[in-house]
Design an enzyme around this catalytic site. Structure first.
Site, short mmCIF file in Angstrom:
data_model
loop_
_atom_site.label_atom_id
_atom_site.label_comp_id
_atom_site.label_asym_id
_atom_site.label_seq_id
_atom_site.Cartn_x
_atom_site.Cartn_y
_atom_site.Cartn_z
N SER A 89 -1.80 0.58 7.76
CA SER A 89 -1.47 1.95 8.17
C SER A 89 -2.67 2.88 8.13
O SER A 89 -2.62 3.98 8.66
CB SER A 89 -0.37 2.52 7.26
OG SER A 89 -0.86 2.66 5.94
N ASN B 171 0.83 -1.20 0.00
CA ASN B 171 0.00 0.00 0.00
C ASN B 171 0.87 1.26 0.00
O ASN B 171 1.01 1.93 -1.02
CB ASN B 171 -0.94 -0.01 1.22
CG ASN B 171 -1.93 1.16 1.20
OD1 ASN B 171 -1.96 1.95 0.26
ND2 ASN B 171 -2.73 1.27 2.23
N ASP B 172 1.49 1.55 1.12
CA ASP B 172 2.20 2.83 1.27
C ASP B 172 3.37 2.97 0.30
O ASP B 172 3.65 4.08 -0.18
CB ASP B 172 2.71 2.98 2.71
CG ASP B 172 1.58 2.84 3.71
OD1 ASP B 172 0.49 3.33 3.41
OD2 ASP B 172 1.79 2.23 4.77
N ILE B 173 4.09 1.87 0.00
CA ILE B 173 5.30 1.97 -0.82
C ILE B 173 4.99 2.20 -2.29
O ILE B 173 5.90 2.43 -3.09
CB ILE B 173 6.19 0.74 -0.65
CG1 ILE B 173 5.47 -0.52 -1.14
CG2 ILE B 173 6.64 0.58 0.79
CD1 ILE B 173 6.35 -1.75 -1.17
#
Length: 480
Positions: free
Chosen positions: A449, A408-410
């Site tokens: 997150s 997700n975040d990366i």
């Protein structure tokens, strides 16, 4: 019982093995041998320390070592790779708490020696440590007290910080940043009180100062890590690793144990260096990491418009069959689903069909540094097609298909486009520049997150919903 010469020689040998272990871990092909260096080094360190001069109470020590060894073996055998970050955080907490207990005991022994000397009672019944304390000059005792203070402070911060990190990694504590009213002022106030208590202790105040010092340090560790978001947990784990090393080194000085000093310094410095490298990879300020001052939003995040468009296995396979170049981006979702072997088989089939297949690894993919590399190595993915972010980011515009598996975040473009995003400024894998992006994901949630990802709503993105291993398995029979 072994003489001091044997113990010193063993300490040098163990230190060399620890250095070789750390050096070997930088290379995937040498990592297994490097781990064995560390195992042998620790066995040598424990054995020669346990049977060194001045050591006794074997009736108690040997059963405790045996019990601890059995527990460690069982835990290591039962913990899955997906739970390895939690295990590392838990082990850090043990080191921190051990440092606090040893420091407390060291001060109690110091007080016992001083009381005996005041009564001119001699030190015939002293422990090995107390006998050592009895030989110290007043200025050396002051340094001993400083070492005790440092060990308690760092150890207590490491303990509660690691417990909270464990909770966040295991999903038992909310991954969103949380602070009490007052935020960093509370941490600063607690640190100032710790300094005051240290001054009182050094000027002869009672043991209560060390108890309060530990309590305040426990609070600082808890509040620091509670204030850090789940997206930053890989950096936090690395940072706590460094803290645990410095706590061990402080106890090494207290006990006059050269090997513990060397080992703690190796762990502390390597953890700090790794934290710095990861901070650069995430565009974070190193000092802010140490102070727990990152992980929160700067304002309301931008609204995401559009809808997520789903695709089935047949659609994904059809696109892959027509593609020439494929990049796979693994994340923690791949680890949870234990899909690495299915992914490895997919890679084998695609390469057999003449397609170029590579992996793109972000420095903080997963929840532990190197997490994805270990999983792929376990699945026997060739090392030469596993590339770091800086090596492959410029190639996405020339890539036909990118498959994102549980990340997700990366891969979140908000890191570049939204200054109010919790990950604003963090370098990410620019997968959206590929011709087509398939996102393998369980559902439409925001993930661990809690950060929304605009990538999922882009026109060239298709959502391949389902368990990662089952989804990849469904593709295998459809690839030409």
């Amino acid at each position: 019982m072994l003489g001091q010469g044997f113990v010193s020689a063993a300490a040098i040998a163990a230190s060399v093995l620890f250095v070789l272990s750390l050096g070997g871990l930088s290379n995937q092909e040498k990592a297994k041998r490097a781990v064995w260096y560390g195992i042998v080094g620790m066995a040598v360190a424990v054995l020669f320390t346990a049977f060194g001069p001045g050591i006794g109470n074997y009736w108690l020590m040997i059963p405790m070592i045996a019990i601890g060894s059995v527990i460690g073996w069982k835990v290591a055998k039962s913990v899955a790779m997906t739970e390895m970050p939690q295990l590392v955080a838990a082990l850090h907490s043990f080191v921190g708490l051990a440092a606090v207990f040893v420091a407390w005991n060291a001060d109690l022994e110091r007080r016992r020696v001083l009381a005996a000397q005041a009564l001119d009672a001699g030190h015939q019944e002293f422990s090995a440590f107390a006998a050592l304390v009895a030989t110290k000059a007043p200025d050396e005792l002051t340094f001993l007290q400083l070492e005790v203070v440092f060990a308690i402070f760092i150890g207590a911060v490491t303990f509660t910080g690691s417990v909270i990190a464990f909770g966040k990694l295991a999903g038992k504590v909310d991954g969103k940043p949380q602070k009490l009213p007052g935020g960093h002022l509370l941490n600063a106030g607690a640190a100032a009180l710790c300094l005051l208590l240290a001054v009182l202790y050094l000027n002869g105040a009672g043991f209560w100062t060390l108890l309060l010092l530990a309590a305040l340090s426990f609070f600082i560790g808890w509040h620091l890590i509670m204030g850090i978001g789940g997206a930053d947990m890989p950096v936090v784990v690395s940072m706590l690793n460094s803290y645990s090393g410095w706590a061990a080194a402080a106890i090494g000085f207290t006990l006059s144990n050269d090997l513990l000093i060397v080992t703690g310094a190796l762990v502390g410095s390597s953890g700090a260096i790794l934290s710095y490298i990861m901070c650069k990879a995430m565009n974070r300020n190193f000092v802010s990491v140490i102070l727990g001052g990152f992980g929160g939003t700067q304002g309301p995040a931008a609204e995401v418009e559009g809808e997520q468009v789903a695709i089935d296995a047949a659609g994904v396979a059809s696109t892959l069959n027509n593609a020439d170049s494929v990049v796979i981006v693994p994340g923690y979702g791949m680890a949870v689903a234990q899909a690495q072997n299915a992914v490895s088989e997919l890679v084998r089939k695609l390469r057999s069909a003449g397609k170029e297949v590579r992996f793109a690894i972000h420095p903080v993919a997963g929840r532990l540094p190197g997490h994805m590399n270990v999983l792929l190595a376990e699945a026997k993915v060739p090392y030469d097609i596993v590339l770091e972010m800086d090596e492959i980011n410029d190639d996405f515009p020339k890539t036909d298909v990118t498959i994102v598996i549980g990340s997700n975040d990366i891969v979140n473009p908000a890191a570049q486009d939204d200054p109010n995003s919790p990950i604003a400024g963090m370098p990410v894998l620019e997968v959206w520049k590929s011709s087509v992006v398939f996102v393998c994901k369980r559902g439409q949630g925001t993930g661990y997150s809690g950060i929304e990802n605009p990538l999922f709503y882009k026109e060239n993105t298709r959502m391949f919903y389902g368990d990662a291993r089952e989804s990849i398995d469904s593709l295998l029979s459809l690839i030409d």
